[in-house]
Design an enzyme around this catalytic site. Structure first.
Site, PDB file in Angstrom:
ATOM      1  N   ASP A  27     -10.467   6.796  72.026  1.00 44.35           N
ATOM      2  CA  ASP A  27     -10.714   8.225  71.796  1.00 44.35           C
ATOM      3  C   ASP A  27     -10.128   9.053  72.934  1.00 44.35           C
ATOM      4  OD1 ASP A  27     -11.677  10.459  70.526  1.00 44.35           O
ATOM      5  OD2 ASP A  27     -13.727  10.247  71.250  1.00 44.35           O
ATOM      6  N   ASN A  29      -7.129  11.111  72.606  1.00 45.20           N
ATOM      7  CA  ASN A  29      -5.694  11.419  72.537  1.00 45.20           C
ATOM      8  C   ASN A  29      -5.452  12.927  72.466  1.00 45.20           C
ATOM      9  OD1 ASN A  29      -5.410   8.673  72.355  1.00 45.20           O
ATOM     10  ND2 ASN A  29      -4.689   8.630  70.236  1.00 45.20           N
ATOM     11  N   HIS A  44      -1.202  11.025  70.641  1.00 47.80           N
ATOM     12  CA  HIS A  44      -1.218   9.781  69.849  1.00 47.80           C
ATOM     13  C   HIS A  44      -0.040   8.876  70.240  1.00 47.80           C
ATOM     14  CE1 HIS A  44      -4.523  11.310  67.611  1.00 47.80           C
ATOM     15  NE2 HIS A  44      -3.845  12.202  66.926  1.00 47.80           N
ATOM     16  N   ASN A  75     -10.912  10.049  59.350  1.00 45.65           N
ATOM     17  CA  ASN A  75      -9.647  10.618  59.855  1.00 45.65           C
ATOM     18  C   ASN A  75      -8.734  11.120  58.739  1.00 45.65           C
ATOM     19  OD1 ASN A  75      -9.301   8.301  62.675  1.00 45.65           O
ATOM     20  ND2 ASN A  75     -10.313  10.282  62.581  1.00 45.65           N
ATOM     21  N   ARG A 195     -15.694   2.270  74.635  1.00 47.78           N
ATOM     22  CA  ARG A 195     -15.298   3.563  74.065  1.00 47.78           C
ATOM     23  C   ARG A 195     -14.719   4.422  75.178  1.00 47.78           C
ATOM     24  NH1 ARG A 195     -17.329   7.250  69.311  1.00 47.78           N
ATOM     25  NH2 ARG A 195     -15.820   8.909  69.665  1.00 47.78           N
ATOM     26  N   SER A 203     -19.534   6.311  65.870  1.00 49.94           N
ATOM     27  CA  SER A 203     -18.551   6.818  64.907  1.00 49.94           C
ATOM     28  C   SER A 203     -18.236   5.857  63.759  1.00 49.94           C
ATOM     29  CB  SER A 203     -17.256   7.214  65.628  1.00 49.94           C
ATOM     30  OG  SER A 203     -17.504   8.155  66.629  1.00 49.94           O
ATOM     31  N   GLU A 214     -22.356  -5.746  74.070  1.00 44.90           N
ATOM     32  CA  GLU A 214     -22.519  -4.949  75.287  1.00 44.90           C
ATOM     33  C   GLU A 214     -21.632  -3.714  75.129  1.00 44.90           C
ATOM     34  OE1 GLU A 214     -24.587  -5.567  77.823  1.00 44.90           O
ATOM     35  OE2 GLU A 214     -25.312  -7.273  76.659  1.00 44.90           O
TER      36      GLU A 214
HETATM   37  C1  FPP Z   1      -8.836   9.410  68.687  1.00 47.95           C
HETATM   38  O1  FPP Z   1      -8.379  10.466  69.476  1.00 47.95           O
HETATM   39  C2  FPP Z   1      -7.730   8.589  68.272  1.00 47.95           C
HETATM   40  C3  FPP Z   1      -7.321   8.433  66.989  1.00 47.95           C
HETATM   41  C4  FPP Z   1      -7.981   9.089  65.851  1.00 47.95           C
HETATM   42  C5  FPP Z   1      -6.150   7.618  66.646  1.00 47.95           C
HETATM   43  C6  FPP Z   1      -5.913   6.417  67.503  1.00 47.95           C
HETATM   44  C7  FPP Z   1      -4.466   6.119  67.451  1.00 47.95           C
HETATM   45  C8  FPP Z   1      -3.713   5.660  68.475  1.00 47.95           C
HETATM   46  C9  FPP Z   1      -4.287   5.268  69.773  1.00 47.95           C
HETATM   47  C10 FPP Z   1      -2.252   5.538  68.370  1.00 47.95           C
HETATM   48  C11 FPP Z   1      -1.718   4.703  67.277  1.00 47.95           C
HETATM   49  C12 FPP Z   1      -2.365   3.364  67.149  1.00 47.95           C
HETATM   50  C13 FPP Z   1      -1.713   2.176  67.100  1.00 47.95           C
HETATM   51  C14 FPP Z   1      -2.474   0.930  66.825  1.00 47.95           C
HETATM   52  C15 FPP Z   1      -0.276   2.066  67.307  1.00 47.95           C
HETATM   53  P1  FPP Z   1      -8.654  11.957  69.009  1.00 47.95           P
HETATM   54  O2  FPP Z   1      -7.427  12.447  68.316  1.00 47.95           O
HETATM   55  O3  FPP Z   1      -9.907  12.044  68.186  1.00 47.95           O
HETATM   56  O4  FPP Z   1      -8.844  12.667  70.390  1.00 47.95           O
HETATM   57  P2  FPP Z   1      -9.771  13.912  70.721  1.00 47.95           P
HETATM   58  O5  FPP Z   1     -11.194  13.505  70.435  1.00 47.95           O
HETATM   59  O6  FPP Z   1      -9.521  14.124  72.186  1.00 47.95           O
HETATM   60  O7  FPP Z   1      -9.307  15.040  69.861  1.00 47.95           O
END
Ligand code: FPP
Length: 249
Positions: A27, A29, A44, A75, A195, A203, A214
């Site tokens: 989480d 990104n 991402h 999502n 996390r 979530s 754990e």
């Molecule tokens: C949560 O961050 C992340 C995601 C919904 C997507 C996870 C995807 C990746 C790490 C990249 C692609 C994955 C692979 C396996 C190549 P968020 O967007 O909810 O962040 P925020 O809470 O800060 O808005």
């Protein structure tokens, strides 16, 4: 951290007490990108680079199963541009990493509703899973279009069908049978759930399977997560007394 410092951190890991299964809610990104006045998609993209680093680190450390929460059922409700960008990123990752997975003897697995993925992503996922199915050293399990409540509903439907067909009596439904009908039927439960980004919630991730995991929540945003922090978390895990509801030693 210098490579010497990393080597000594790494050496302090007890190889006999490694978690067999590490699950990660990646989480932060979006916040990583916002802090830098960048588009969320950049977050991402950086997140996908970190996935590569952490998969390699887990393989080197000797983690048998790594489950990454890459895209949840919820999502799908994000803006179409973000969903499309994430799907494109996943497809690129699956295509580009195939040789690396084979080289490192890593089997790709999937949990979730593959049928909801765009056809090209689904095909690439299935091809990479197929190509790596003989790999033995580690399983990289991607939770894609995954939701734990949907998984539980599907398990319930499968068991109900077996009851209706006379293969099973309701009283015969046990914890083992429930586990055998989840997407994770061939995997051990996670020993450790990490996390990132500091949020204290699950979530809709592996609700049944994390009963005795754990939990480690770090404030680090996923795109900033590094192998050093992973090792530090593993050291913290090794110091915990896992009692599984019983009394300690
Ligand atoms: C949560 O961050 C992340 C995601 C919904 C997507 C996870 C995807 C990746 C790490 C990249 C692609 C994955 C692979 C396996 C190549 P968020 O967007 O909810 O962040 P925020 O809470 O800060 O808005």
């Amino acid at each position: 951290m210098s490579s010497n410092q990393f080597a000594s951190l790494y050496a302090s890991l007890d190889q006999s007490k490694l978690p067999a299964h590490v699950a990660v809610i990646m989480d932060g990104n979006g916040r990583w990108a916002k802090k830098r006045l960048l588009n969320r998609i950049r977050g991402h993209e950086k997140g996908a680079e970190v996935v590569r680093t952490i998969v390699t680190a887990c393989r080197e450390i000797g983690i048998a199963v790594l489950t990454l929460y890459a895209f949840s059922t919820e999502n799908w409700q994000r803006p179409q541009t973000e969903v499309s960008a994430l799907m494109a990123l996943l497809k690129k990752f699956l295509k580009n990493e195939k040789d690396e997975l084979l080289d490192k003897d890593i089997r790709l697995g999937h949990i979730g509703q593959a049928e909801r993925l765009p056809q090209d992503v689904r095909e690439t996922l299935l091809q990479t899973m197929d190509a790596t199915q003989h790999c033995k050293k580690m399983c990289l399990n991607l939770a894609l279009s995954y939701g734990s409540r949907t998984e539980i509903v599907h398990m319930t439907q499968k068991l109900a069908r077996k009851c209706r067909q006379g293969e099973l009596l309701p009283g015969q439904i046990s914890e083992e049978l429930v586990a055998e009908h989840l997407y994770t039927h061939d995997l051990p439960d996670p020993d450790l759930l990490i996390r990132t980004s500091g949020e204290m919630r699950i979530s809709n991730f592996l609700l049944w399977q994390i009963a005795y995991s754990e939990i480690y929540v770090t404030k680090t945003l996923w795109p900033d997560f590094e192998r050093e922090e992973l090792v530090q978390i593993l050291i913290d895990y090794q110091q915990r007394d896992r009692r599984f509801g019983k009394v300690g030693k």
